[in-house]
Design a protein around this motif. Structure first.
Motif, short mmCIF file in Angstrom:
data_model
loop_
_atom_site.label_atom_id
_atom_site.label_comp_id
_atom_site.label_asym_id
_atom_site.label_seq_id
_atom_site.Cartn_x
_atom_site.Cartn_y
_atom_site.Cartn_z
N VAL A 1 -19.80 31.71 7.48
CA VAL A 1 -19.78 31.30 5.96
C VAL A 1 -19.80 29.75 5.95
N PRO A 2 -20.84 28.97 6.06
CA PRO A 2 -20.78 27.58 5.97
C PRO A 2 -20.27 26.72 4.74
N GLU A 3 -20.17 27.75 3.66
CA GLU A 3 -19.23 27.12 2.60
C GLU A 3 -17.97 26.95 2.78
N ILE A 4 -17.44 27.66 3.70
CA ILE A 4 -15.97 27.80 3.90
C ILE A 4 -15.58 26.13 4.52
N PRO A 5 -16.09 25.86 5.73
CA PRO A 5 -15.87 24.32 6.08
C PRO A 5 -16.16 23.19 5.16
N ALA B 1 -21.09 38.85 5.81
CA ALA B 1 -21.46 37.28 5.64
C ALA B 1 -22.27 37.17 4.46
N ARG B 2 -23.30 38.24 4.28
CA ARG B 2 -24.16 38.25 3.44
C ARG B 2 -23.60 38.46 2.07
N LYS B 3 -22.49 39.37 1.99
CA LYS B 3 -21.79 39.73 0.93
C LYS B 3 -21.01 38.50 0.45
N ALA B 4 -20.30 37.99 1.64
CA ALA B 4 -19.41 36.78 1.14
C ALA B 4 -20.01 35.70 0.66
N ARG B 5 -21.44 35.39 1.20
CA ARG B 5 -21.90 34.22 0.85
C ARG B 5 -22.49 34.44 -0.77
N ALA B 6 -22.87 35.66 -1.22
CA ALA B 6 -23.27 35.85 -2.53
C ALA B 6 -22.28 35.35 -3.58
N ALA C 1 -19.70 33.03 -2.24
CA ALA C 1 -19.51 31.52 -1.92
C ALA C 1 -20.62 30.57 -2.21
N THR C 2 -21.91 31.01 -1.99
CA THR C 2 -22.84 29.83 -2.37
C THR C 2 -22.96 29.48 -3.78
N PRO C 3 -22.78 30.38 -4.94
CA PRO C 3 -22.88 29.85 -6.02
C PRO C 3 -21.60 28.88 -6.46
N PHE C 4 -20.56 29.58 -5.66
CA PHE C 4 -19.37 28.86 -6.15
C PHE C 4 -19.36 27.55 -5.64
N ILE C 5 -19.85 27.26 -4.38
CA ILE C 5 -19.72 25.97 -3.94
C ILE C 5 -20.72 25.10 -4.67
N LYS C 6 -21.74 25.63 -4.99
CA LYS C 6 -22.53 24.83 -5.90
C LYS C 6 -22.03 24.27 -7.19
N GLU C 7 -21.18 25.02 -7.86
CA GLU C 7 -20.31 24.80 -9.07
C GLU C 7 -19.33 23.61 -8.39
N LEU C 8 -18.74 23.69 -7.37
CA LEU C 8 -17.46 22.90 -7.07
C LEU C 8 -18.35 21.28 -6.60
N ARG C 9 -19.61 21.52 -5.85
CA ARG C 9 -20.11 20.41 -5.87
C ARG C 9 -20.53 19.45 -7.16
#
Ligand code: TRP
Length: 458
Positions: free
Chosen positions: A86-90, A314-319, A321-329
Motif C-alpha cells: 500500500v504505497p499510500e502509507i509511506p 491490498a486492493r481493498k485497502a487501496r480502495a 487509501a487512494t482516494p484519501f491520499i488524494k484528498e490529503l495531497r
C-alpha cells in the motif's frame, strides 16, 4: 458508522505465544464482532527497521501471514494486507513526518532506551540508531491514520506510540483541516486480562530477549522443549508453590478458562511438581493450538494462495487509501498544475486536463418532467443525483449553492452505509446507500475531491 479496528504485526521473526495471546487472538476475536470493520496487516516496513537480514524478513512475512489465517482470520471479512503493498502509507508517513516535532520523537521510549544503552556502553549516543528507528512512531501513525482506525489492539508497550499517533493526527488536522478533521483520533485497546505474556525467563515474552515459546513452527515438539526451559523456583514435588509468582502459571492462565485456572492454582499450592505442571501447560496450550497448527502447515505449503489473499487485501485497502491520499495531497497543497501533464492527472483529481473531462454537473429532465442534476467525478462516477425541481432555474441555483458550500457540512451520514446531501437544511440528494462503510468513505472522498476540483477550476 462501524468501528474500525486496526493492528499490525512486525514481520521480523517467527510468531510466538506472546504475539498470539497479546495481539493475534484478541484482534481476531474483535474482528468477529458485529459493527466492526477490521484491518490487519503485516508491518513489513517496520520490520526493515529492526532487521537487515533479507531472507529472515521474507520468511517471516510468509510465516506471519500463514499464522493469522490459521488462527481464524477471515479475509472476506477483514481487510488483510501487507503494509508494503500500500504505497499510500509511506506517502502519508512523509506528510506526517513534516508536521511532527523532532522533540516528540526524542521522547519515544524505544529510541530513548537505545540512547541509554549507548550511554551505558560509553559510545556515542546515536551509535547504531537509524532514522528508521527514530521515525518509527510516525510510520506507525501513518498505518493507523491512513484508515482512520478508531481502535488499535496492541501490547501495553505500544501505548506511547498511540499517544503519539493522536498528537500527530491533531497537529495535521489543525494545520490543514480548515475546521474539518481529516483524521480520527485512535485509541489503544489493551486486553486487561492478558497484557503481556511472560517468557521463559519471566521477562516479557519477546524475540529480542530470546525467551519465546514458538506458536506453530517446530510443531508440538518445539512447544514441549520450550516449555521445558521455563524457569521455575527450586521447590520440589510436594512443596507448595506460589502460583502468582510462576511464569508457567501465568502462561496457563492466558489459555485456560477461569475454572481450569483456579483448579491449576490449587494443585500448585497443594504441591504439584514443576515437571507435571509443565506437562499440564503443554496439554492445555496444545488443545487450543493443535487444530490451528494443522491449517498453518497446510498454508505454509501453499504460499501462492497466501499471496493471492494478501493482494486482494491490498486492493481493498487501496480502495480506501487512494482516494484519501488524494484528498490529503490537495489539503497540503500538492495539487495538479494546469497545462502539461494535467491530462493524465485529470482522472485522478477531477481537474480538467487537455481534452480530458473534469468533475461536472449534468442536468436532465426526469420521467415526471421535473428538473434534476447529477454530480459526476471526472472519470464519470455518479456521486449523487439531486432531488427534483419544478423549475430549471431552481435546479441551477441549487447547483451553484452546492458548488460554493463547504462540502463537509452538506454531507449527512445515515446509518452505516448511507448518506444524503443537505444544503441549508434542504435535502439536495436523498439517501444513497453504499455497499459497505469503507465504500461509503471512498465514495465521500471522491465527492470531496471532485468538489474541491470545482473550486480550483473556478
Ligand atoms: N509497533 C507495533 C508492534 O511492535 C507493530 C505495528 C506497526 C502496529 N504499525 C502498527 C501496531 C499499527 C498497531 C497499529 O507491535
Amino acid at each position: 458508522m462501524n468501528t474500525r479496528v486496526l493492528t499490525g504485526i512486525t514481520t521480523s521473526g517467527t510468531p510466538h505465544l506472546g504475539n498470539y495471546v497479546g495481539a493475534i487472538r484478541p484482534a481476531i476475536a474483535a474482528s468477529r464482532e458485529a459493527n466492526v470493520d477490521a484491518f490487519f496487516f503485516l508491518a513489513d516496513y517496520h520490520a526493515l527497521i529492526k532487521c537487515e537480514d533479507a531472507d529472515l524478513i521474507a520468511r517471516s512475512r510468509l510465516e506471519i501471514a500463514a499464522t493469522w489465517l490459521a488462527c481464524g482470520l477471515d479475509p472476506a471479512r477483514v481487510t488483510f494486507y501487507c503494509q508494503s503493498d500500500v504505497p499510500e502509507i509511506p506517502e502519508l508517513s512523509w506528510m506526517l513526518t513534516c508536521v511532527t516535532a523532532k522533540g516528540l520523537m526524542n521522547r519515544a521510549h524505544a529510541y530513548k532506551a537505545s540512547v541509554d544503552q549507548n550511554a551505558a556502553k560509553g559510545v556515542d549516543e546515536d551509535d547504531g540508531i537509524t532514522m528508521g528507528l527514530f521515525s518509527y512512531p510516525i510510520l506507525m501513525a501513518a498505518d493507523i491514520l491512513m484508515f482512520n482506525a478508531h481502535k488499535v489492539p496492541v501490547g501495553r508497550d505500544q501505548t506511547q506510540h498511540l499517544e503519539m499517533a493522536r498528537d500527530i493526527a491533531q497537529r495535521f488536522n489543525h494545520l490543514f483541516g480548515k475546521g474539518k478533521d481529516f483524521f480520527v483520533l485512535p485509541e489503544a485497546v489493551i486486553s486487561e486480562d492478558v497484557a503481556t505474556l511472560p517468557g521463559l525467563d519471566g521477562r516479557k515474552m519477546s524475540k529480542s530477549y530470546n525467551n519465546t515459546v514458538p506458536l506453530f513452527e517446530g510443531g508440538s515438539k518445539a512447544l514441549k522443549s520450550a516449555v521445558a526451559r521455563i524457569v521455575t523456583d527450586s521447590r520440589g514435588p510436594g512443596e507448595p508453590k506460589d502460583a502468582e509468582a510462576s511464569h508457567l502459571y501465568l502462561i496457563y492462565k492466558a489459555f485456560a478458562q477461569q475454572a481450569e485456572t483456579s483448579a491449576f492454582r490449587q494443585e500448585l499450592e497443594a504441591g504439584l511438581g514443576w515437571g507435571d505442571a509443565k506437562q499440564r501447560l503443554c496439554e492445555r496450550v496444545e488443545q487450543e493450538l493443535g487444530p490451528m497448527r494443522a491449517s498453518y502447515q497446510d498454508l505454509m505449503s501453499n504460499p501462492a494462495r497466501i499471496e493471492d489473499i494478501l493482494q486482494e487485501g491490498a486492493r481493498k485497502a487501496r480502495a480506501i487509501a487512494t482516494p484519501f491520499i488524494k484528498e490529503l495531497r490537495q489539503a497540503v497543497g500538492l495539487r495538479t498544475l494546469g497545462g502539461a501533464g494535467a491530462a493524465s492527472a485529470a482522472k485522478a483529481t477531477g481537474k480538467p486536463g487537455k481534452g480530458g473531462k473534469s468533475a461536472r454537473f449534468v442536468s436532465f429532465r426526469d420521467e415526471a418532467g421535473q428538473f434534476r442534476f447529477r454530480f459526476l467525478a471526472a472519470e464519470g462516477t455518479e456521486l449523487f443525483c439531486s432531488v427534483a425541481f419544478a423549475d430549471p432555474k431552481l435546479a441551477g441555483a441549487a447547483m451553484r449553492t452546492f458548488q460554493l458550500a463547504d462540502v463537509n457540512s452538506c454531507i449527512s451520514l445515515k446509518g452505516d452505509l448511507g448518506f444524503s446531501i443537505v444544503l441549508n437544511d434542504q435535502v439536495l440528494a436523498a439517501v444513497i446507500d453504499t455497499e459497505s462503510s469503507p465504500r461509503r468513505d471512498q465514495h465521500l472522498a471522491l465527492l470531496r475531491a471532485a468538489h474541491a476540483s470545482l473550486a480550483e477550476a473556478a
